[in-house]
Write an enzyme that holds these catalytic residues in place. Structure first.
Site, PDB file in Angstrom:
ATOM      1  N   HIS A  93       0.841  -1.209   0.000  1.00 59.47           N
ATOM      2  CA  HIS A  93       0.000   0.000   0.000  1.00 59.47           C
ATOM      3  C   HIS A  93       0.876   1.260   0.000  1.00 59.47           C
ATOM      4  CE1 HIS A  93      -3.464  -2.570   0.769  1.00 59.47           C
ATOM      5  NE2 HIS A  93      -2.863  -3.068   1.828  1.00 59.47           N
ATOM      6  N   ASP A 267      -6.092   1.438   4.433  1.00 58.37           N
ATOM      7  CA  ASP A 267      -4.737   1.090   4.002  1.00 58.37           C
ATOM      8  C   ASP A 267      -4.247   1.994   2.879  1.00 58.37           C
ATOM      9  OD1 ASP A 267      -3.762  -0.989   5.620  1.00 58.37           O
ATOM     10  OD2 ASP A 267      -5.004  -2.457   4.592  1.00 58.37           O
TER      11      ASP A 267
END
Length: 368
Positions: A93, A267
């Site tokens: 991420h 995220d």
């Protein structure tokens, strides 16, 4: 190849990147697998099971020093000094995590992210099972935080008798949103789903019929539905890019006291203006009378289930990397799309656009 599996250190992260079955598969293929002692304990996978599968137990240093390091969650700052010029396969991420991107660049790591491994049809085979779990958990966590002892409105998600269930608004009808919606419908909630894609909304109507209402997502429709909601679930994802903000602070201020918002997109930076990452130990915070739940590793709450699902999905890619190392990227287009950092540069277009001031190079081309 030497394959290392360190223990996860993120708060309440109970998953592990490799099961004993996976270790047996790799050792049978001639690879050396080192598991940090206790790495599987939170998923009820014992050291003895890994040893019986042919792996050996080692220290955290040994696991991180392997040619191929398998993890679940992104390295946290305390792990940055362990990064090196090996292959790291995990969730990253990076678009929402510049410090980690810089650390991977500095270390020369070949970093491949589960969340950007993408098939030719656009599906995300490694993110999908975790998104489904997170979607289902979002509804369950929302239901819990709607309870009065949790500071909620005191609304039962499914209602009772002739009383209607809670109004649940799901923003985004991708994998996570569909899972959240299915859970809400199954529990008897008054469910609404919004998306920009009419085909996704049609699929939701086909799946749930009159038990769900669908709306095309616009700023006006989001504002209207959020104002009437007991529970809002944000499930907006753009692969590799920061999540767009779809719920403003002003919208939250207009919600009824005791309402709950769950941000599955946390995220990637979160899709609510007020979102900030929280942990399983301290999962919520209050904004203008509403509760926000923004746990950044939601599937860690069901580590036994999530570990099996993730390990099953990653298995063919782990096998390819173990057999061929970085060369596996040249023959697998899905795996090539997962490459985020290599040789000191960003290699994923979406991440490079989000972090445009960091060094980048073209995406790796691979056979389809």
């Amino acid at each position: 190849m030497l394959i290392g599996v360190p223990a996860e250190v993120k708060n309440r992260e109970t998953r592990v990147a490799l099961t004993p079955e996976g270790a047996a598969r790799l050792t049978k293929a001639g690879h050396d697998v080192v598991i940090q002692a206790g790495a599987g304990a939170a998923s009820f996978l014992t050291d003895e099971a890994y040893v019986a599968a042919g792996a050996r137990l080692g220290t955290v240093d040994e696991a991180w020093a392997a040619d191929l390091v398998l993890k679940v969650k992104e390295p946290v700052p305390e792990e940055y000094d362990r990064l090196s010029a090996n292959i790291l396969f995990t969730f990253l991420h990076l678009a929402a995590n510049e410090p980690l991107a810089r650390a991977l660049i500095a270390a020369g790591t070949t970093a491949i992210s589960y969340d950007t491994v993408q098939l030719d049809d656009g599906t995300l085979p490694l993110l999908t099972p975790m998104s489904e779990i997170a979607g289902r958990l979002a509804t369950l966590e929302g239901a819990h935080h709607l309870l009065s002892p949790s500071g909620g409105r005191g609304v039962l998600l499914g209602g009772v008798g002739d009383l209607p269930g809670a109004r649940v608004v799901v923003i985004g009808a991708g994998v996570a949103g569909r899972a959240a919606l299915a859970e809400a419908v199954a529990l008897g909630a008054d469910a609404v789903v919004l998306d920009l894609d009419e085909s996704r909304l049609a699929a939701a109507r086909h799946a749930h019929g009159e038990r769900v209402r669908t709306e095309l997502s616009t700023p006006a429709s989001v504002a209207r539905e959020v104002a009437a909601a007991d529970l809002v679930i944000g499930a907006v994802l753009v692969p590799g890019r920061p999540a767009p903000t779809v719920v403003s602070h002003a919208m939250v201020e207009g919600m009824r006291p005791g309402s709950v918002l769950v941000d599955i997109a946390i995220d990637q930076g979160g899709c609510f203006e007020d979102s900030r990452p929280t942990t399983h130990d301290d999962p919520v915070f209050r904004v203008a009378g509403s509760t926000l739940y923004c746990v950044a590793n939601m599937p860690g709450a069901v580590g036994a289930t999530a570990t099996e699902a993730l390990a099953h999905a990653t298995a063919p890619y782990v096998d390819a990397l173990a057999a061929h190392g970085r060369d596996a990227l040249a023959t697998d287009s899905a795996l090539a799309r997962g490459l985020n950092v290599d040789a000191g540069t960003l290699r994923c277009r979406a991440v490079a656009q989000a972090l445009a001031h960091l060094p980048s190079a073209p995406e790796l081309a691979a056979a389809s």
